[in-house]
Design an enzyme around this catalytic site. Structure first.
Site, PDB file in Angstrom:
ATOM      1  N   HIS A  16      -4.904 -52.742 -16.212  1.00  0.00           N
ATOM      2  CA  HIS A  16      -5.729 -52.198 -15.731  1.00  0.00           C
ATOM      3  C   HIS A  16      -5.235 -50.805 -15.562  1.00  0.00           C
ATOM      4  CE1 HIS A  16     -10.746 -51.112 -14.832  1.00  0.00           C
ATOM      5  NE2 HIS A  16      -9.859 -49.358 -14.934  1.00  0.00           N
ATOM      6  N   HIS A  18      -5.119 -46.171 -17.213  1.00  0.00           N
ATOM      7  CA  HIS A  18      -6.043 -45.519 -18.025  1.00  0.00           C
ATOM      8  C   HIS A  18      -5.072 -44.476 -18.090  1.00  0.00           C
ATOM      9  CE1 HIS A  18      -9.787 -45.872 -16.714  1.00  0.00           C
ATOM     10  NE2 HIS A  18      -9.900 -46.566 -15.915  1.00  0.00           N
ATOM     11  N   LYS A  99     -14.977 -52.573 -23.435  1.00  0.00           N
ATOM     12  CA  LYS A  99     -14.729 -52.644 -21.678  1.00  0.00           C
ATOM     13  C   LYS A  99     -16.354 -52.213 -21.616  1.00  0.00           C
ATOM     14  CE  LYS A  99     -13.555 -51.707 -17.654  1.00  0.00           C
ATOM     15  NZ  LYS A  99     -12.359 -50.498 -17.306  1.00  0.00           N
ATOM     16  N   HIS A 136     -16.305 -52.868 -15.790  1.00  0.00           N
ATOM     17  CA  HIS A 136     -16.686 -51.883 -14.842  1.00  0.00           C
ATOM     18  C   HIS A 136     -18.383 -52.610 -13.847  1.00  0.00           C
ATOM     19  CE1 HIS A 136     -16.553 -48.431 -12.757  1.00  0.00           C
ATOM     20  NE2 HIS A 136     -17.666 -48.884 -11.680  1.00  0.00           N
ATOM     21  N   HIS A 174     -11.416 -54.133 -10.713  1.00  0.00           N
ATOM     22  CA  HIS A 174     -11.078 -53.713  -9.395  1.00  0.00           C
ATOM     23  C   HIS A 174     -12.459 -53.784  -8.774  1.00  0.00           C
ATOM     24  CE1 HIS A 174     -13.960 -51.168 -12.241  1.00  0.00           C
ATOM     25  NE2 HIS A 174     -13.241 -50.698 -12.641  1.00  0.00           N
ATOM     26  N   ASP A 247      -5.466 -49.730 -12.452  1.00  0.00           N
ATOM     27  CA  ASP A 247      -6.883 -48.970 -12.878  1.00  0.00           C
ATOM     28  C   ASP A 247      -6.262 -47.555 -12.390  1.00  0.00           C
ATOM     29  OD1 ASP A 247      -9.191 -47.691 -13.464  1.00  0.00           O
ATOM     30  OD2 ASP A 247      -9.828 -48.289 -11.157  1.00  0.00           O
TER      31      ASP A 247
HETATM   32  C1  NCD Z   1     -11.434 -44.362 -13.874  1.00  0.00           C
HETATM   33  C2  NCD Z   1     -10.832 -43.027 -14.491  1.00  0.00           C
HETATM   34  O1  NCD Z   1     -10.516 -41.469 -13.989  1.00  0.00           O
HETATM   35  O2  NCD Z   1     -11.344 -43.258 -15.705  1.00  0.00           O
HETATM   36  N1  NCD Z   1     -11.292 -43.767 -12.530  1.00  0.00           N
HETATM   37  C3  NCD Z   1     -11.696 -44.464 -10.760  1.00  0.00           C
HETATM   38  O3  NCD Z   1     -12.577 -44.187 -10.154  1.00  0.00           O
HETATM   39  N2  NCD Z   1     -11.293 -45.842 -11.290  1.00  0.00           N
HETATM   40  C4  NCD Z   1     -13.039 -45.033 -14.506  1.00  0.00           C
HETATM   41  C5  NCD Z   1     -12.557 -46.554 -13.873  1.00  0.00           C
HETATM   42  O4  NCD Z   1     -12.073 -47.313 -13.986  1.00  0.00           O
HETATM   43  O5  NCD Z   1     -13.692 -46.223 -13.017  1.00  0.00           O
HETATM   44 ZN    ZN Z   2     -10.209 -48.118 -14.634  1.00  0.00          ZN
END
Ligand code: NCD
Ligand code: ZN
Length: 344
Positions: A16, A18, A99, A136, A174, A247
């Site tokens: 996971h 970003h 997702k 999510h 998460h 995450d």
């Molecule tokens: C994530 C993001 O910034 O893209 N933020 C977070 O607080 N985890 C998005 C997500 O996974 O919820």
């Molecule tokens: Zn995330």
């Protein structure tokens, strides 16, 4: 250093992650590439990744800045997503999940799903064609307390989806609550859960430690200590249904330290070291490898990686800030130390 403790692991994966795009992507992707073989890259760009063609173009941009990272891609489910869209994804070897963001649940979820029951034909196609659903797991109604949103989602939304779709593989992303842990544990097969470093290391006091702490704000938000302890118990205890998903979610320093700060914790540079701290504190270092390197691959039907990494127990400084395009980013535990590092 003669007696330095070391730990050799099958090379881990981050299920996971970003990575953003453009200069931000170039700034953060190398940190993941340096440690992890594969990463499941989240599709919440602006605009989101809504088909295979966009995902593969994004994957090319990732490979330009992190050529060794075997990025696996996700499809962003929207009200407009069709069964054909998910079948196309299921047939592409680098697309390994779709997702589900309930609309409004988190960063860049405006295009997310507004009517989840209406997605049943899409979920049915995912079950039939073997495309896992990453979730999510939070309801979004403003009248639900922010600390209850995960538990409510499981009862009201996710359990019914799993019950309606025999064979659908689901990852609760998460996980932050005992209810999340129990949800995963109540399913013998087909359900897994990812766990972030911050949800194993911190409880919600960390949001207010000495003042308001925006760099500890992520979604789902940190919970009470008893939830953190339940997560650590299940995960460090060796339950194979849980696996590593950082995450790691980078935002510019100014976007976090703001009147209306963004949700997201940037943990990628030291992620494996943070997890090692947790497993060691629990006296379960021997279970780190399955969590970090085996359980996720098995869930996604992939082989473990062939390479290895070695962790060294050496107190290591965490940068106060790191470059992030033309601005900076504040990593998790900025300016502090972490008890482990990856050997070169
Ligand atoms: C994530 C993001 O910034 O893209 N933020 C977070 O607080 N985890 C998005 C997500 O996974 O919820
Ligand atoms: Zn995330």
């Amino acid at each position: 250093m003669a007696n330095m403790k070391t730990l050799k692991l099958t090379q881990p994966d981050d299920w996971h992650l970003h990575l953003r795009d453009g200069a931000a992507l170039a700034a953060v992707a190398p940190a993941t590439e340096a440690v992890f073989a594969r990463a499941l890259v989240m599709p919440n760009l602006k605009p989101p990744i809504r088909n295979v063609e966009q995902a593969m173009a994004y994957r090319e941009r990732i490979l330009e800045v992190a050529p060794k990272l075997d990025a696996r891609m996700t499809l962003y489910l929207m009200d407009a997503t069709t069964p054909e869209d998910v079948i196309e994804a299921a047939n592409h070897p680098k697309m390994i999940a779709a997702k589900l963001y309930p609309a409004g649940a988190t960063t860049n979820s405006d295009s997310g799903v507004t009517d989840i029951e209406a997605m049943d034909p899409v979920f049915a196609a995912m079950a039939e064609h073997g495309l896992p659903l990453c979730v999510h797991g939070e309801v979004t109604h403003q009248d639900v307390d922010v600390f209850d949103r995960e538990a409510r989602f499981l009862n009201e939304v996710l359990n019914p989806i799993v019950a309606r779709h025999n064979g659908l593989k689901v990852v609760l992303e998460h996980i932050t609550t005992t209810e999340g842990v129990q949800f995963v544990q109540s399913h013998e097969t087909n359900v897994g859960g990812t766990i972030t470093p911050q949800h194993m290391l911190l409880n919600r006091n960390a949001l207010f430690q000495g003042g308001l702490r925006p760099h500890h704000y992520c979604l789902p938000v940190l919970k009470r200590e008893r939830h953190r302890a339940a997560i650590v118990d299940a995960v460090c205890g060796g339950d194979h249904r849980f696996f590593l998903g950082t995450d790691s979610a980078p935002h510019a320093k100014g976007a976090k330290e703001s009147d209306c700060g963004c949700a997201g914790v940037y943990s990628a540079p030291n992620a494996i070291a943070f997890y090692a701290e947790v497993f060691e504190a629990a006296g379960k270092l021997e279970n780190l490898e399955a969590f970090a390197s085996l359980n996720g691959a098995r869930f996604y039907g992939l082989e473990p990686n062939e390479g290895t990494i070695t962790l060294e127990q050496v107190e290591t400084a965490v940068a106060a800030e790191l470059p992030f395009g033309d601005t900076v980013i504040v990593p998790f535990r900025a300016g502090g130390t972490v008890a482990w590092r990856v050997a070169n």
